[in-house]
Design an enzyme around this catalytic site. Structure first.
Site, mmCIF file in Angstrom:
data_model
loop_
_atom_site.group_PDB
_atom_site.id
_atom_site.type_symbol
_atom_site.label_atom_id
_atom_site.label_comp_id
_atom_site.label_asym_id
_atom_site.label_seq_id
_atom_site.Cartn_x
_atom_site.Cartn_y
_atom_site.Cartn_z
ATOM 1 N N LYS A 10 21.455 -17.049 18.001
ATOM 2 C CA LYS A 10 20.127 -17.661 18.018
ATOM 3 C C LYS A 10 19.310 -17.067 16.888
ATOM 4 O O LYS A 10 19.560 -15.939 16.463
ATOM 5 C CB LYS A 10 19.415 -17.375 19.352
HETATM 6 P P1 NAD Z 1 9.957 -28.634 21.233
HETATM 7 O O1 NAD Z 1 9.264 -27.717 20.291
HETATM 8 O O2 NAD Z 1 10.480 -29.930 20.753
HETATM 9 O O3 NAD Z 1 9.021 -28.928 22.505
HETATM 10 C C1 NAD Z 1 8.417 -27.940 23.269
HETATM 11 C C2 NAD Z 1 7.434 -28.657 24.191
HETATM 12 O O4 NAD Z 1 6.910 -27.724 25.145
HETATM 13 C C3 NAD Z 1 6.228 -29.250 23.469
HETATM 14 O O5 NAD Z 1 5.933 -30.510 24.040
HETATM 15 C C4 NAD Z 1 5.113 -28.265 23.780
HETATM 16 O O6 NAD Z 1 3.837 -28.870 23.717
HETATM 17 C C5 NAD Z 1 5.505 -27.894 25.192
HETATM 18 N N1 NAD Z 1 4.900 -26.665 25.681
HETATM 19 C C6 NAD Z 1 4.783 -25.470 25.079
HETATM 20 N N2 NAD Z 1 4.147 -24.603 25.876
HETATM 21 C C7 NAD Z 1 3.873 -25.267 27.034
HETATM 22 C C8 NAD Z 1 3.243 -24.927 28.247
HETATM 23 N N3 NAD Z 1 2.763 -23.698 28.441
HETATM 24 N N4 NAD Z 1 3.150 -25.876 29.216
HETATM 25 C C9 NAD Z 1 3.631 -27.106 29.044
HETATM 26 N N5 NAD Z 1 4.242 -27.493 27.899
HETATM 27 C C10 NAD Z 1 4.356 -26.586 26.916
HETATM 28 O O7 NAD Z 1 11.150 -27.742 21.865
HETATM 29 P P2 NAD Z 1 12.479 -28.278 22.564
HETATM 30 O O8 NAD Z 1 13.553 -28.315 21.536
HETATM 31 O O9 NAD Z 1 12.188 -29.458 23.401
HETATM 32 O O10 NAD Z 1 12.817 -27.014 23.492
HETATM 33 C C11 NAD Z 1 12.210 -26.846 24.780
HETATM 34 C C12 NAD Z 1 13.053 -25.868 25.579
HETATM 35 O O11 NAD Z 1 14.388 -26.376 25.718
HETATM 36 C C13 NAD Z 1 13.217 -24.472 24.973
HETATM 37 O O12 NAD Z 1 13.336 -23.542 26.032
HETATM 38 C C14 NAD Z 1 14.541 -24.579 24.244
HETATM 39 O O13 NAD Z 1 15.144 -23.316 24.026
HETATM 40 C C15 NAD Z 1 15.311 -25.439 25.218
HETATM 41 N N6 NAD Z 1 16.474 -26.139 24.669
HETATM 42 C C16 NAD Z 1 16.365 -26.986 23.596
HETATM 43 C C17 NAD Z 1 17.481 -27.676 23.151
HETATM 44 C C18 NAD Z 1 17.412 -28.686 22.038
HETATM 45 O O14 NAD Z 1 18.445 -29.341 21.776
HETATM 46 N N7 NAD Z 1 16.293 -28.889 21.381
HETATM 47 C C19 NAD Z 1 18.727 -27.471 23.763
HETATM 48 C C20 NAD Z 1 18.806 -26.613 24.855
HETATM 49 C C21 NAD Z 1 17.672 -25.968 25.304
#
Ligand code: NAD
Length: 416
Positions: free
Chosen positions: A106
Site C-alpha cells: 500500500k
Molecule cells: P474515494 O476517495 O473515491 O471516496 C471516499 C468517499 O468517502 C468520498 O465520498 C468521501 O466524501 C467519503 N467520506 C470521507 N470521509 C467521510 C466521513 N467521515 N463520512 C462519510 N463519508 C466520508 O475512496 P474509495 O476508493 O471509494 O475508497 C473508500 C474506502 O474503500 C477506503 O477505505 C478504501 O481503502 C476502500 N477500498 C477501495 C477500493 C477501490 O477499488 N477504490 C478497493 C477496496 C477498498
C-alpha cells in the site's frame, strides 16, 4: 488518531486471535506482525503559485510470499505510516482470501487532493513514483487507486514508470483508463464485489436482496458504485453520506440522479430527491444492509450497540474497530469483513494485470462472470473456515488467509 484506534494495531489484534485459533507457529506470527519493507519519501513539489511544498509519502510491502505486492495509493491529509502499514497487511490477507497471486502492499501521501490542482497532483504523483521506482514494477509491486486517487492518477504512474524504464510498462499499475490498458469492469469492481457478497450474505439469512433496504456511508468510487449496483439489483438504497453531508429517502433514493448531482456539485448534500439527515445517524438506521464505504474506524464501541442493520458489508478497509466486533456479534449482526467484502477491486486488478501481460483483452461480460466466480468461491471458503473453527467471519477470513500465506512461506523457506 489516538492509539486506541490505530488501524495497524487493529490488524494485529485480529491477526493474534486468528493465529492462536489456527495454531500458527511463532516464527511466522512474528513475520506477519510487521511489514517486510516500509519506505518513507520526501516529495518536493512546485505549487501553481511558484512556491515549493514538501510532502511526505510512503510505500509499504507487508508480505510478498504469494506474489508481487499489490495495493492502492491513498492521497489524504490524515494518512499515517501506521495506516499504510495496516492497509498493506490487509492487502496480504485479501489477496489470499480471493486467491489471486499477489502479496500485500500500500502507498500513501499526506496531502489534501481536494485543494490541489490537476497540475500539482500530476507533479506530486510523478515525483512519488520516481522516488519509489526501485521497489515497484510488474513483478515487484503493483499500485492501484484508493481514497483520493483515480484512473488519471494511475495513468501518471504508468507514464512516469515507463519513461524511467524506457518502454511502456502498463502492468506496473492497475485501475488505469481503458485506452492505456485498463480493464473493462475495473472502475465498478469493488462495488460489484460488494453486491455479490451482499447477495450471498442475505441468502445465508434466508432473505432476498431485491426489496431489501440499504444505507451506504461514502459516495466515492466504492460507495457510489455499491449503491448503484445494489439499486439496480432491486434493493432500496434509503440513505447515503459523504464529506458534504447525508441524505435520506425512505422510498429509496434515485441513485442515477444522485450520481449526476454529485458529478456536478462534488457532494451528496443538496440533492433534491432526498432530505438532509445527521451523517452519524446513517450508521444506526434500521436497514437490512449497511455498507460502510468511506474509511476506517466508523463503527466503534461507542455506536456498535445502536446498529440495527442485519448485515454489514465492509466496502471500506477497517471500518469496524476490534472493540466493536464482539458487540455486533452479540447482537446477531452478520458482518462480511473488509478483506472479503471489498476484494472485488483487487480481483479485477488481477484480471487487468493478466490482460496487460498477455496483451489480450477480455469483454466486460467475461470480467464480470469471472469476478462472480472468485467472490462466491471466496465467500463460501470464508464461511466454511468460520464454521470449521467455530468463530466469526472476520476471524474465519483471517484464518483462511493465514493458511494460504503460511503455506507459501513454508514452500519458499526463510532466506537467511
Ligand atoms: P474515494 O476517495 O473515491 O471516496 C471516499 C468517499 O468517502 C468520498 O465520498 C468521501 O466524501 C467519503 N467520506 C470521507 N470521509 C467521510 C466521513 N467521515 N463520512 C462519510 N463519508 C466520508 O475512496 P474509495 O476508493 O471509494 O475508497 C473508500 C474506502 O474503500 C477506503 O477505505 C478504501 O481503502 C476502500 N477500498 C477501495 C477500493 C477501490 O477499488 N477504490 C478497493 C477496496 C477498498
Amino acid at each position: 488518531m489516538s492509539d486506541h484506534h490505530n488501524p495497524f494495531e487493529a490488524m494485529q489484534a485480529r491477526l493474534k486471535v486468528a493465529a492462536e485459533l489456527y495454531g500458527l507457529e511463532d516464527a511466522l506470527f512474528k513475520v506477519f506482525m510487521a511489514p517486510s519493507r516500509s519506505m518513507i519519501v520526501s516529495l518536493p513539489v512546485m505549487m501553481d503559485d511558484g512556491h515549493w511544498e514538501v510532502f511526505q509519502g510512503y510505500r509499504v510491502q507487508h508480505n510478498v510470499a504469494r506474489g508481487p505486492a499489490k495495493g492502492g495509493i491513498r492521497y489524504d491529509k490524515n494518512v499515517t505510516l501506521d495506516e499504510v502499514k495496516a492497509l498493506s497487511a490487509w492487502m496480504t490477507w485479501k489477496c489470499a482470501v480471493v486467491d489471486v497471486p499477489f502479496g500485500g502492499g500500500k502507498g500513501g501521501i499526506i496531502c489534501d487532493p481536494t485543494k490541489m490542482s490537476q497540475g500539482e497532483l500530476e507533479r506530486l504523483t510523478r515525483r512519488y513514483i520516481a522516488e519509489i521506482m526501485d521497489i515497484i514494477g510488474p513483478d515487484r509491486d503493483v499500485p492501484a487507486p484508493d481514497m483520493g486517487t483515480n484512473a488519471q492518477t494511475m495513468a501518471w504512474v504508468l507514464d512516469t514508470y515507463s519513461m524511467h524504464v524506457r518502454s511502456t510498462s502498463n502492468a506496473v499499475v492497475t485501475g488505469k483508463p481503458l485506452g492505456i490498458g485498463g480493464s473493462l469492469g475495473r472502475n465498478e469492481a469493488t462495488g460489484r464485489g460488494v453486491l455479490i457478497v451482499a447477495r450471498e450474505a442475505m441468502q445465508r439469512l434466508g432473505k432476498h436482496l431485491a426489496g431489501a433496504t440499504v444505507a451506504v456511508q461514502g459516495f466515492g468510487n466504492v460507495g457510489s458504485q455499491s449503491a448503484r449496483l445494489l439499486h439496480e439489483a432491486g434493493a432500496r438504497v434509503i440513505a447515503v453520506s459523504d464529506v458534504s453531508g447525508a441524505i435520506k429517502n425512505d422510498r429509496g433514493l434515485d441513485i442515477h440522479a444522485l450520481m449526476k448531482h454529485v458529478a456536478e456539485t462534488k457532494g451528496v448534500a443538496g440533492f433534491k430527491g432526498g432530505e438532509a439527515m445527521e451523517p452519524a445517524e446513517l450508521l444506526t438506521l434500521p436497514v437490512d444492509v449497511l455498507v460502510p464505504g468511506a474509511m476506517e474506524n466508523q463503527i466503534t464501541e461507542d455506536n456498535a450497540a445502536k446498529i440495527k442493520a442485519k448485515v454489514i458489508v465492509e466496502g471500506a478497509n477497517g471500518p469496524t474497530t476490534p472493540e466493536a466486533d464482539p458487540i455486533l456479534l452479540d447482537n446477531g449482526v452478520l458482518v462480511v469483513p473488509d478483506i472479503l467484502a471489498n476484494a472485488g477491486g483487487v480481483t479485477v486488478s488481477y484480471f487487468e494485470w493478466v490482460q496487460n501481460r498477455q496483451g489480450f483483452y477480455w469483454r466486460e461480460r467475461e470480467v464480470n462472470e469471472r469476478l462472480v466466480e472468485y467472490m462466491v468461491h471466496a465467500f463460501q471458503q470464508v464461511f466454511a473456515t468460520t464454521d470449521k473453527y467455530k468463530t466469526n467471519p472476520r476471524i474465519g477470513a483471517y484464518i483462511l488467509a493465514l493458511d494460504k500465506v503460511s503455506q507459501a512461506m513454508h514452500y519458499r523457506g526463510f532466506y537467511a
